[in-house]
Design a protein around this motif. Structure first.
Motif, PDB file in Angstrom:
ATOM      1  N   GLY A  10       1.231   0.505 -25.220  1.00  0.00           N
ATOM      2  CA  GLY A  10       0.175   1.470 -24.946  1.00  0.00           C
ATOM      3  C   GLY A  10       0.299   1.957 -23.522  1.00  0.00           C
ATOM      4  N   PRO A  11      -0.790   1.912 -22.756  1.00  0.00           N
ATOM      5  CA  PRO A  11      -0.735   2.393 -21.375  1.00  0.00           C
ATOM      6  C   PRO A  11      -0.173   1.352 -20.392  1.00  0.00           C
ATOM      7  CG  PRO A  11      -2.949   1.674 -21.885  1.00  0.00           C
ATOM      8  CD  PRO A  11      -2.145   1.547 -23.160  1.00  0.00           C
TER       9      PRO A  11
ATOM     10  N   VAL B 106       0.372   0.644 -15.075  1.00  0.00           N
ATOM     11  CA  VAL B 106       1.153   1.395 -14.096  1.00  0.00           C
ATOM     12  C   VAL B 106       0.552   2.788 -13.968  1.00  0.00           C
ATOM     13  CG1 VAL B 106       3.440   2.192 -13.433  1.00  0.00           C
ATOM     14  CG2 VAL B 106       3.178   0.032 -14.679  1.00  0.00           C
ATOM     15  N   ARG B 107       0.183   3.115 -12.741  1.00  0.00           N
ATOM     16  CA  ARG B 107      -0.430   4.410 -12.440  1.00  0.00           C
ATOM     17  C   ARG B 107       0.589   5.223 -11.639  1.00  0.00           C
ATOM     18  NH1 ARG B 107      -5.748   3.359  -9.533  1.00  0.00           N
ATOM     19  NH2 ARG B 107      -4.307   2.654  -7.942  1.00  0.00           N
ATOM     20  N   ILE B 108       0.977   6.359 -12.197  1.00  0.00           N
ATOM     21  CA  ILE B 108       2.019   7.181 -11.586  1.00  0.00           C
ATOM     22  C   ILE B 108       1.454   8.551 -11.254  1.00  0.00           C
ATOM     23  CG2 ILE B 108       4.283   8.259 -11.951  1.00  0.00           C
ATOM     24  CD1 ILE B 108       4.698   5.995 -14.120  1.00  0.00           C
ATOM     25  N   SER B 109       1.718   9.014 -10.045  1.00  0.00           N
ATOM     26  CA  SER B 109       1.402  10.387  -9.661  1.00  0.00           C
ATOM     27  C   SER B 109       2.654  10.998  -9.051  1.00  0.00           C
ATOM     28  CB  SER B 109       0.248  10.457  -8.659  1.00  0.00           C
ATOM     29  OG  SER B 109       0.125  11.793  -8.165  1.00  0.00           O
TER      30      SER B 109
ATOM     31  N   SER C  18      -2.395  -5.306 -11.826  1.00  0.00           N
ATOM     32  CA  SER C  18      -2.665  -6.370 -12.784  1.00  0.00           C
ATOM     33  C   SER C  18      -3.720  -5.880 -13.770  1.00  0.00           C
ATOM     34  CB  SER C  18      -3.172  -7.611 -12.054  1.00  0.00           C
ATOM     35  OG  SER C  18      -3.681  -8.536 -12.988  1.00  0.00           O
ATOM     36  N   ALA C  19      -3.328  -5.727 -15.029  1.00  0.00           N
ATOM     37  CA  ALA C  19      -4.266  -5.226 -16.042  1.00  0.00           C
ATOM     38  C   ALA C  19      -5.433  -6.185 -16.221  1.00  0.00           C
ATOM     39  CB  ALA C  19      -3.537  -4.995 -17.366  1.00  0.00           C
TER      40      ALA C  19
END
Length: 139
Positions: free
Chosen positions: A43-44, A59-62, A72-73
């Motif tokens: 999933g995300p 993981v947050r990507i910009s 850490s989820a």
């Protein structure tokens, strides 16, 4: 407030090439082998097999801002714990900046050991990115 550590490395490759590498889950074990043995997307999140078991990372990507955050989820949404990468343009190349926070229980020796691992990982990103850029330039 936790202790933090920031390390940076200059890379002779375009910002986009470095972002492509560090934001690709399949490449994570290639450059962060001290942490990631294998990765699969769920999933995300990324499920990362480490030497100590499986870890779920959000993981947050910009691409616009040149950022990749490995969070850490398990700590979300209450806290953003993890590793924060910034890819900053630098002439025809870029600088990769990594910030990490350490638990209070870590000893100075453990922090030094972790810093050494991160230094190797940053060097690996540089080698992989520059090699890929050399291949692109030769084509």
């Amino acid at each position: 407030m936790q202790r933090s550590d920031t390390q940076a490395i200059s890379i002779d490759a375009p910002r986009e090439a470095v972002l492509d590498l560090v934001s690709d889950p399949t490449a994570f074990p290639r450059w962060a082998s001290g942490f990631a043995r294998a990765v699969r997307v769920d999933g995300p999140d990324w499920l990362v097999e480490t030497g100590e078991g499986e870890v779920r990372l959000h993981v947050r990507i910009s691409r616009e801002h040149g950022t990749v955050d490995f969070l850490s989820a398990a700590a979300l949404p209450d806290a953003e714990l993890g590793v924060f990468l910034r890819v900053v343009p630098n002439g025809r190349g870029c600088d990769l900046v990594l910030t990490r926070f350490f638990p209070d229980a870590m000893t100075p020796t453990e922090v030094d050991d972790e810093r050494a691992v991160v230094a190797i990982e940053l060097q690996t990103v540089r080698v992989l990115s520059e090699r890929l850029e050399d291949v692109r330039a030769a084509a």
